[in-house]
Scaffold this active site. Structure first.
Site, PDB file in Angstrom:
ATOM      1  N   VAL B  14       0.835  -1.205   0.000  1.00  0.00           N
ATOM      2  CA  VAL B  14       0.000   0.000   0.000  1.00  0.00           C
ATOM      3  C   VAL B  14       0.869   1.255   0.000  1.00  0.00           C
ATOM      4  CG1 VAL B  14      -1.698   1.321   1.327  1.00  0.00           C
ATOM      5  CG2 VAL B  14      -1.937  -1.158   1.130  1.00  0.00           C
ATOM      6  N   LYS B  45      12.324  -1.042  10.064  1.00  0.00           N
ATOM      7  CA  LYS B  45      13.753  -1.041  10.411  1.00  0.00           C
ATOM      8  C   LYS B  45      14.428   0.321  10.285  1.00  0.00           C
ATOM      9  CE  LYS B  45      14.494  -5.870   9.171  1.00  0.00           C
ATOM     10  NZ  LYS B  45      13.421  -6.032   8.160  1.00  0.00           N
ATOM     11  N   LYS B 140      -5.295  -0.459  10.563  1.00  0.00           N
ATOM     12  CA  LYS B 140      -6.426  -0.557  11.492  1.00  0.00           C
ATOM     13  C   LYS B 140      -5.992  -0.635  12.957  1.00  0.00           C
ATOM     14  CE  LYS B 140      -8.014  -4.192   9.164  1.00  0.00           C
ATOM     15  NZ  LYS B 140      -7.597  -3.977   7.779  1.00  0.00           N
ATOM     16  N   VAL B 166     -11.497   0.700   6.553  1.00  0.00           N
ATOM     17  CA  VAL B 166     -12.720  -0.091   6.356  1.00  0.00           C
ATOM     18  C   VAL B 166     -13.102  -0.045   4.880  1.00  0.00           C
ATOM     19  CG1 VAL B 166     -15.156  -0.376   6.987  1.00  0.00           C
ATOM     20  CG2 VAL B 166     -13.532   0.501   8.682  1.00  0.00           C
ATOM     21  N   ALA B 168     -11.226  -0.500   2.215  1.00  0.00           N
ATOM     22  CA  ALA B 168     -10.208   0.133   1.356  1.00  0.00           C
ATOM     23  C   ALA B 168     -10.651   1.528   0.932  1.00  0.00           C
ATOM     24  CB  ALA B 168      -9.889  -0.755   0.157  1.00  0.00           C
ATOM     25  N   GLY B 221      -5.317 -16.115  -4.674  1.00  0.00           N
ATOM     26  CA  GLY B 221      -4.657 -15.016  -3.958  1.00  0.00           C
ATOM     27  C   GLY B 221      -5.620 -14.184  -3.134  1.00  0.00           C
ATOM     28  N   GLU B 224      -5.127 -14.683   3.056  1.00  0.00           N
ATOM     29  CA  GLU B 224      -3.808 -14.555   3.672  1.00  0.00           C
ATOM     30  C   GLU B 224      -3.065 -15.879   3.468  1.00  0.00           C
ATOM     31  OE1 GLU B 224      -2.617 -11.762   5.286  1.00  0.00           O
ATOM     32  OE2 GLU B 224      -4.440 -10.752   4.636  1.00  0.00           O
ATOM     33  N   ASP B 235     -10.174  -9.855  11.357  1.00  0.00           N
ATOM     34  CA  ASP B 235     -10.021  -8.674  10.515  1.00  0.00           C
ATOM     35  C   ASP B 235     -11.362  -7.926  10.367  1.00  0.00           C
ATOM     36  OD1 ASP B 235      -8.394  -7.062   8.597  1.00  0.00           O
ATOM     37  OD2 ASP B 235      -9.916  -7.790   7.186  1.00  0.00           O
ATOM     38  N   LYS B 239     -12.678  -4.034  11.770  1.00  0.00           N
ATOM     39  CA  LYS B 239     -13.437  -3.043  10.994  1.00  0.00           C
ATOM     40  C   LYS B 239     -14.742  -2.690  11.711  1.00  0.00           C
ATOM     41  CE  LYS B 239     -11.358  -4.647   6.691  1.00  0.00           C
ATOM     42  NZ  LYS B 239     -11.478  -5.626   5.592  1.00  0.00           N
ATOM     43  N   GLY B 366      -7.156  -4.398  -2.054  1.00  0.00           N
ATOM     44  CA  GLY B 366      -6.218  -4.147  -3.144  1.00  0.00           C
ATOM     45  C   GLY B 366      -5.351  -2.947  -2.840  1.00  0.00           C
TER      46      GLY B 366
END
Lengths: 386, 386
Positions: B14, B45, B140, B166, B168, B221, B224, B235, B239, B366
């Site tokens: 993202v 990092k 989130k 929430v 996307a 895909g 997860e 998840d 939301k 996405g």
């Protein structure tokens, strides 16, 4: 506490509902650190203004009294009996609004709220915006006049909001603006933006004659007093124009292809409303019925929609702009095809929403809903006030 | 030209997409009088920071180079070879972000953008907000930690935006905030907010075995790496919690009733992913199938949804709050019942949308869409910058 002074122009059904919402939201807005201060209310004939513009607004009992006076069909000027205000008649009222705008505009800020249905407000709106004021519109007309006016109104794009001009309180404009500023190019918008025509098209789909459906819609209060005002498509065309202009298309109302559901020879200049309902409409039944059947044989349904294609972001030349309003055959199994009754539905196709559109659906008319959209817009400009 | 400095925390899928959107929108934003200046980018990092914070950002070729370096799985610190920047390692980086926040916060303003998936950012976010900065979150987790953290993050409600937490880029939060501030009480929200579970439920509706559907979803895909992360409902619960808290409910994650699609004895501590897919899942097929058939016999379908009832505005005591996540039987002919595939759908019932809900539907996942929502939020806080 952030103090937002506003003047309301137009106190018909939507304007009065807005005043009632403002009064009933006092404690809610106060928890958000906001106070909406109504300093003036005007209609086509008069304007009443708070006595102490800089510090006070018209108080809540006065505003509710104002709603009662207007509901009873009386004049705003009658209100001078009830509170600390001054009344101004037309045409003095327009100058008074501009005087307040120049006084408050750059000082505390001012929101000019247009809940009228008039072309005349555009002059005041343009000047007030030039003075640094904000504008919130439920009135479509200022946004559908000349491109020159449109550009002046959007001189400071963040200073003007107009959610309720398309789909009442539905978050259509807010969503479209989010899409545009995130650089997601809009490929197509297709929407059913008239509750009346949504109802009509889903009823004729069931095999009912158009003439009967329109009479039913009229008796349900879904149509204008003259149903031809809905059937002609001009109201949908205005909404389409607003959407197209937001997408960056520099076009005018007269360049939109508009399909009317009745022919010119049944127009208001030629036929009375009664004649049209009793005699004219039934002549149209057969044709619509044939179109419904043809669509059904393709697995489709008919919907009265606006279609807008291409955004400025796609660098299309004006030759490639599509902005039209009329009956389309659509898949029975699409959000628009499934539409029943008077809801509005908008399908937005973009890069992010390419195969499956972004869909916004819900009640797209009504004083309560329209006023709620206006109020959300007023609250949303709060960051421009200090 | 309004200049908005920002620091991006998290440059996974993202975050990188956001940087690409920012670069590709340069000319669009410039026509709107905006310049988004990326002064720093960090991951778990390291942090790279522009040399001249007050006047310049990291330039576009550097940002695109950064995206390539991160895509290749390399460290941000490698970037010092490419441009005028300084790199800081963990834990120094956190202090550096706060130093910049204190420098820019009250001076030019600063947006802290959280595209990480970490709990750790909440400390920095809270302090930056306290210093007058804005925050835009796709993450989130900071919003679903303690109520105390949530309140601190919303100390200045206009300074924090989180559309992409929430659905996307779907205009869920923006629409809900409009409804709330217009005083339209929210009676119920019911939504399918997991593309994975939306796909799973519509496929099992067609008679396919759950075990097969989950394996298909994984190979497409949609899930997860461990599909139990989706099937457990956590998840969706996050939301739901965000929506409930926006409505004013002071609740925590542990007070949400969450239905998991797999039993505890098939949990990650007990079974490997392979074991779960090969052996565990098929034990669940029969039960789901029976529930699908029972729903069908009532004319309904099963959907995995969140249900939230009652808004603060209704003055409900906390005893009457409903916030739950799980499988529900819903009418086949409702927006949620008609849902096919991986779209998200939200039905919102309010005073204005009482019989027919306000419906928002579209792709709710996405990188592209999520980043677009983040970018729209950044642009939307512009009025807070001078």
């Amino acid at each position: 506490m952030k103090n937002i002074p506003l003047i309301l122009m137009g106190c018909g059904g939507v304007g009065r509902q807005l005043l009632e919402h403002i009064v009933s939201c006092r404690s809610l807005h106060s928890t958000q650190g906001l106070c909406l201060r109504v300093v003036g209310v005007g209609d086509s004939k008069s304007l009443v203004v708070s006595d102490d513009l800089l510090n006070k607004g018209l108080d809540d009992s006065f505003l509710l009294q104002l709603c009662r006076v207007k509901s009873a069909g009386e004049s705003l000027s009658k209100l001078c009996d009830f509170g600390e205000c001054r009344a101004f008649g037309h045409p003095e009222s327009e100058g008074k609004i501009l005087e307040i705008a120049s006084q408050l505009g750059r000082k505390t800020g001012l929101v000019l709220v247009d809940c009228s249905a008039s072309f005349d407000t555009v002059v005041v709106l343009k000047q007030a915006i030039d003075m640094g004021c904000c504008a919130v519109l439920a009135n479509k007309k200022p946004l559908t006049s000349s491109m020159e006016d449109f550009k002046k109104l959007f001189m400071y794009p963040r200073h003007i909001r107009h959610e309720s001009t398309v789909g009442a309180g539905l978050p259509v404009i807010a969503s479209l603006n989010r899409i545009i500023c995130s650089g997601d190019p809009v490929h197509q918008i297709i929407g059913s933006l008239s509750g009346t025509l949504g109802y009509v098209m889903s009823e004729v789909e069931d095999g009912k004659p158009l003439s009967q459906v329109v009479k039913d819609a009229k008796s349900l209060g879904y149509t204008e007093p003259d149903p031809r005002d809905d059937l002609g498509g001009m109201d949908v065309a205005r909404k389409a124009l607003i959407l197209a202009r937001i997408l960056g298309h520099q076009i005018n109302l007269d360049s939109i292809k508009i399909e009317s559901l009745y022919p010119k020879e049944m127009g208001p200049d030629i036929m009375t409303v009664e004649d049209f309902l009793d005699r004219g409409l039934s002549l149209l039944d057969k044709d619509i019925q044939a179109r419904v059947e043809k669509a059904a044989s393709n697995g489709n349904v008919l919907r009265y929609v606006c279609v807008i294609e291409g955004s400025r972001h796609l660098f299309l030349s004006s030759l490639h702009i599509v902005c039209e309003v009329g009956i389309q055959e659509l898949p029975k199994n699409s959000p628009l095809g499934r539409l029943r009754g008077s809801d509005n539905v908008l399908e937005i196709y973009t890069r992010c929403y390419s195969k499956q559109p972004l869909v916004i659906q819900g009640a797209g008319a009504g004083n309560d809903t329209t006023a709620a959209g206006v109020l959300a817009d007023i609250v949303d400009v709060q960051d421009l006030f200090s």
